[in-house]
Design a protein around this motif. Structure first.
Motif, PDB file in Angstrom:
ATOM      1  N   LYS A  28     -10.778   9.637 -11.779  1.00 20.51           N
ATOM      2  CA  LYS A  28      -9.795   9.675 -12.870  1.00 20.51           C
ATOM      3  C   LYS A  28     -10.417   9.159 -14.160  1.00 20.51           C
ATOM      4  O   LYS A  28     -11.434   8.483 -14.142  1.00 20.51           O
ATOM      5  CB  LYS A  28      -8.576   8.781 -12.552  1.00 20.51           C
ATOM      6  N   ARG A  29      -9.763   9.480 -15.268  1.00 14.76           N
ATOM      7  CA  ARG A  29     -10.129   8.875 -16.542  1.00 14.76           C
ATOM      8  C   ARG A  29      -9.490   7.485 -16.567  1.00 14.76           C
ATOM      9  O   ARG A  29      -8.284   7.352 -16.325  1.00 14.76           O
ATOM     10  CB  ARG A  29      -9.597   9.720 -17.692  1.00 14.76           C
ATOM     11  N   VAL A  30     -10.273   6.455 -16.846  1.00 13.51           N
ATOM     12  CA  VAL A  30      -9.800   5.083 -16.740  1.00 13.51           C
ATOM     13  C   VAL A  30     -10.014   4.332 -18.049  1.00 13.51           C
ATOM     14  O   VAL A  30     -11.066   4.438 -18.671  1.00 13.51           O
ATOM     15  CB  VAL A  30     -10.542   4.340 -15.603  1.00 13.51           C
ATOM     16  N   VAL A  31      -9.002   3.588 -18.448  1.00 12.54           N
ATOM     17  CA  VAL A  31      -9.111   2.648 -19.563  1.00 12.54           C
ATOM     18  C   VAL A  31      -8.784   1.285 -18.985  1.00 12.54           C
ATOM     19  O   VAL A  31      -7.775   1.125 -18.292  1.00 12.54           O
ATOM     20  CB  VAL A  31      -8.117   3.002 -20.690  1.00 12.54           C
ATOM     21  N   HIS A  32      -9.623   0.305 -19.244  1.00 17.07           N
ATOM     22  CA  HIS A  32      -9.333  -1.029 -18.711  1.00 17.07           C
ATOM     23  C   HIS A  32      -9.748  -2.083 -19.719  1.00 17.07           C
ATOM     24  O   HIS A  32     -10.545  -1.833 -20.617  1.00 17.07           O
ATOM     25  CB  HIS A  32     -10.035  -1.248 -17.363  1.00 17.07           C
ATOM     26  N   SER A  84     -11.750  -0.540 -11.334  1.00 14.93           N
ATOM     27  CA  SER A  84     -12.054   0.387 -12.419  1.00 14.93           C
ATOM     28  C   SER A  84     -13.245   1.278 -12.063  1.00 14.93           C
ATOM     29  O   SER A  84     -13.215   2.491 -12.270  1.00 14.93           O
ATOM     30  CB  SER A  84     -12.345  -0.394 -13.696  1.00 14.93           C
ATOM     31  N   SER A  85     -14.280   0.686 -11.521  1.00 18.37           N
ATOM     32  CA  SER A  85     -15.480   1.431 -11.137  1.00 18.37           C
ATOM     33  C   SER A  85     -15.163   2.502 -10.083  1.00 18.37           C
ATOM     34  O   SER A  85     -15.641   3.628 -10.154  1.00 18.37           O
ATOM     35  CB  SER A  85     -16.536   0.470 -10.605  1.00 18.37           C
ATOM     36  N   HIS A 136       1.820   8.810 -24.128  1.00 16.31           N
ATOM     37  CA  HIS A 136       0.853   9.101 -23.071  1.00 16.31           C
ATOM     38  C   HIS A 136       1.382   8.910 -21.657  1.00 16.31           C
ATOM     39  O   HIS A 136       0.824   9.458 -20.726  1.00 16.31           O
ATOM     40  CB  HIS A 136      -0.398   8.237 -23.269  1.00 16.31           C
ATOM     41  N   PRO A 195       1.089   6.531 -19.319  1.00 14.63           N
ATOM     42  CA  PRO A 195      -0.025   6.278 -18.395  1.00 14.63           C
ATOM     43  C   PRO A 195       0.438   5.719 -17.056  1.00 14.63           C
ATOM     44  O   PRO A 195       1.509   5.137 -16.945  1.00 14.63           O
ATOM     45  CB  PRO A 195      -0.848   5.219 -19.133  1.00 14.63           C
ATOM     46  N   LYS A 212     -12.860   5.346 -11.663  1.00 15.09           N
ATOM     47  CA  LYS A 212     -13.581   6.191 -12.622  1.00 15.09           C
ATOM     48  C   LYS A 212     -14.245   7.385 -11.947  1.00 15.09           C
ATOM     49  O   LYS A 212     -14.566   8.372 -12.608  1.00 15.09           O
ATOM     50  CB  LYS A 212     -14.649   5.377 -13.351  1.00 15.09           C
ATOM     51  N   GLN A 213     -14.438   7.299 -10.643  1.00 14.55           N
ATOM     52  CA  GLN A 213     -15.070   8.403  -9.928  1.00 14.55           C
ATOM     53  C   GLN A 213     -14.132   9.612  -9.806  1.00 14.55           C
ATOM     54  O   GLN A 213     -14.599  10.736  -9.621  1.00 14.55           O
ATOM     55  CB  GLN A 213     -15.528   7.941  -8.548  1.00 14.55           C
TER      56      GLN A 213
END
Length: 90
Positions: free
Chosen positions: A75-79, A68-69, A47, A49, A72-73
C-alpha cells in the motif's frame, strides 16, 4: 536554486501585514489554531484515509517503523517520523 513563493499565507488578524509576492494569497483568521485544525479536518475528509493506530507506553516508534515497512510493500503509506507527543506547531 530559485524558491517558489507560497500559494497562500495564513496570519492572525492582529499580526502586522507582511510584504508578500503578488501571486501569494493572504488569509486572515481570528484564531490560527482553530483555522489549522479546520484545514486539517477538511483535508482529512478529502482523502478518507485508512488509519492504523499504535498505542502503549513503550516501543511505539520501533513498532510504527516495522508496521510501516511491511505495509509499504502492498500500500501507499504515510507515517509520522519521530515523536509527536504534542499537537503544538513548532
Amino acid at each position: 536554486m530559485q524558491k517558489t513563493p507560497p500559494s497562500a499565507v495564513v496570519l492572525p488578524e492582529d499580526m502586522p501585514l507582511l510584504s508578500l509576492p503578488k501571486q501569494t494569497a493572504l488569509i486572515r483568521v481570528k484564531n490560527i489554531s482553530q483555522a489549522s485544525w479546520r484545514l486539517a479536518l477538511w483535508n482529512w475528509k478529502q482523502h478518507s484515509p485508512r488509519v492504523a493506530a499504535i498505542t502503549g507506553s513503550a516501543g511505539k516508534s520501533t513498532t510504527t517503523a516495522m508496521v510501516s515497512s511491511i505495509l509499504k510493500q502492498i500500500k501507499r503509506v504515510v507515517h509520522t517520523t519521530g515523536n509527536l507527543n504534542t499537537y503544538l506547531f513548532q
